[in-house]
Design a protein around this motif. Structure first.
Motif, PDB file in Angstrom:
ATOM      1  N   GLU A   6     -94.131  -7.242  72.027  1.00 19.57           N
ATOM      2  CA  GLU A   6     -92.909  -6.369  71.621  1.00 19.57           C
ATOM      3  C   GLU A   6     -93.884  -5.291  70.673  1.00 19.57           C
ATOM      4  OE1 GLU A   6     -90.818 -10.222  71.138  1.00 19.57           O
ATOM      5  OE2 GLU A   6     -92.809  -9.416  70.779  1.00 19.57           O
ATOM      6  N   ARG A  38     -82.207 -11.150  69.152  1.00 18.44           N
ATOM      7  CA  ARG A  38     -82.380 -10.666  67.612  1.00 18.44           C
ATOM      8  C   ARG A  38     -81.984 -11.700  66.680  1.00 18.44           C
ATOM      9  NH1 ARG A  38     -78.063  -5.761  67.334  1.00 18.44           N
ATOM     10  NH2 ARG A  38     -76.240  -6.875  67.090  1.00 18.44           N
ATOM     11  N   ARG A  45     -80.511 -16.819  65.689  1.00 23.37           N
ATOM     12  CA  ARG A  45     -80.963 -15.831  67.058  1.00 23.37           C
ATOM     13  C   ARG A  45     -80.088 -15.682  67.757  1.00 23.37           C
ATOM     14  NH1 ARG A  45     -87.075 -16.465  68.777  1.00 23.37           N
ATOM     15  NH2 ARG A  45     -87.181 -16.632  66.742  1.00 23.37           N
ATOM     16  N   VAL A  93     -84.941  -8.811  63.134  1.00 23.79           N
ATOM     17  CA  VAL A  93     -86.332  -8.902  64.021  1.00 23.79           C
ATOM     18  C   VAL A  93     -85.891  -9.059  65.596  1.00 23.79           C
ATOM     19  CG1 VAL A  93     -88.384 -10.220  64.646  1.00 23.79           C
ATOM     20  CG2 VAL A  93     -87.433  -9.813  62.340  1.00 23.79           C
ATOM     21  N   TYR A  94     -86.292  -8.255  66.519  1.00 20.65           N
ATOM     22  CA  TYR A  94     -86.247  -8.288  67.951  1.00 20.65           C
ATOM     23  C   TYR A  94     -87.143  -9.083  68.614  1.00 20.65           C
ATOM     24  CZ  TYR A  94     -82.152  -5.290  67.246  1.00 20.65           C
ATOM     25  OH  TYR A  94     -80.696  -4.745  66.759  1.00 20.65           O
ATOM     26  N   TYR A  95     -86.718  -9.937  69.511  1.00 23.58           N
ATOM     27  CA  TYR A  95     -87.854 -10.509  70.382  1.00 23.58           C
ATOM     28  C   TYR A  95     -87.499 -10.496  71.865  1.00 23.58           C
ATOM     29  CZ  TYR A  95     -88.411 -13.350  66.047  1.00 23.58           C
ATOM     30  OH  TYR A  95     -88.671 -13.843  64.915  1.00 23.58           O
ATOM     31  N   TRP A 114     -91.896 -16.273  74.780  1.00 29.94           N
ATOM     32  CA  TRP A 114     -91.322 -15.583  73.738  1.00 29.94           C
ATOM     33  C   TRP A 114     -92.512 -14.786  72.894  1.00 29.94           C
ATOM     34  CZ3 TRP A 114     -86.111 -15.331  72.158  1.00 29.94           C
ATOM     35  CH2 TRP A 114     -85.389 -16.205  72.662  1.00 29.94           C
ATOM     36  N   GLY A 117     -92.097 -10.798  68.202  1.00 25.93           N
ATOM     37  CA  GLY A 117     -90.862 -10.150  67.483  1.00 25.93           C
ATOM     38  C   GLY A 117     -91.264  -8.865  66.868  1.00 25.93           C
TER      39      GLY A 117
END
Length: 124
Positions: A6, A38, A45, A93-95, A114, A117
């Motif tokens: 990301e 997120r 999450r 935190v965006y994953y 995944w 992040g």
């Protein structure tokens, strides 16, 4: 194996915009469903958005619908999350994640791969 990276996070004022990118390597994403999740400090999450790569079907959490847009670029093997009208409660935190195509896209347990992040911070 699929590797996801990301980018695009950062600090933005409320009402601003950011575009997150998730670049994949190892396999093409044409047979996957891709999701954005997120996680804020002290919280679980949560699902944000997803796209079924081949069909282009998109899904959004109620909290972001109308503000966020998920899209894909076949040539770049990349999925994006355009985030507009950001709010302080979007801070997290965006994953990004990849899953089998017929999965239930809203569930974290559906995803096999995944990214690491990227931090998004929205100031008021």
């Amino acid at each position: 194996q699929v590797q996801l990276v990301e980018s695009g996070g950062g600090l933005v004022q409320a009402g601003g915009s950011l575009r997150l990118s998730c670049a994949a390597s190892g396999r093409t994403l044409s047979s996957y469903a891709m999701g954005w999740f997120r996680q804020a400090p002290g919280k679980e999450r949560e699902f944000v958005a997803a796209i079924r790569w081949s069909a282009g079907s998109t899904y959004y959490a109620h909290s972001v619908k109308g503000r966020f847009t998920i899209s894909r670029d076949n040539a770049k093997n990349t999925v994006y999350l355009q985030m507009n009208s950001l709010k302080p409660e979007d801070t997290a935190v965006y994953y990004c994640a990849a899953a089998a195509p017929l999965t239930i896209v809203e569930l974290t347990t559906s995803y096999d791969y995944w990214g690491q992040g990227t931090q998004v911070t929205v100031s008021s």
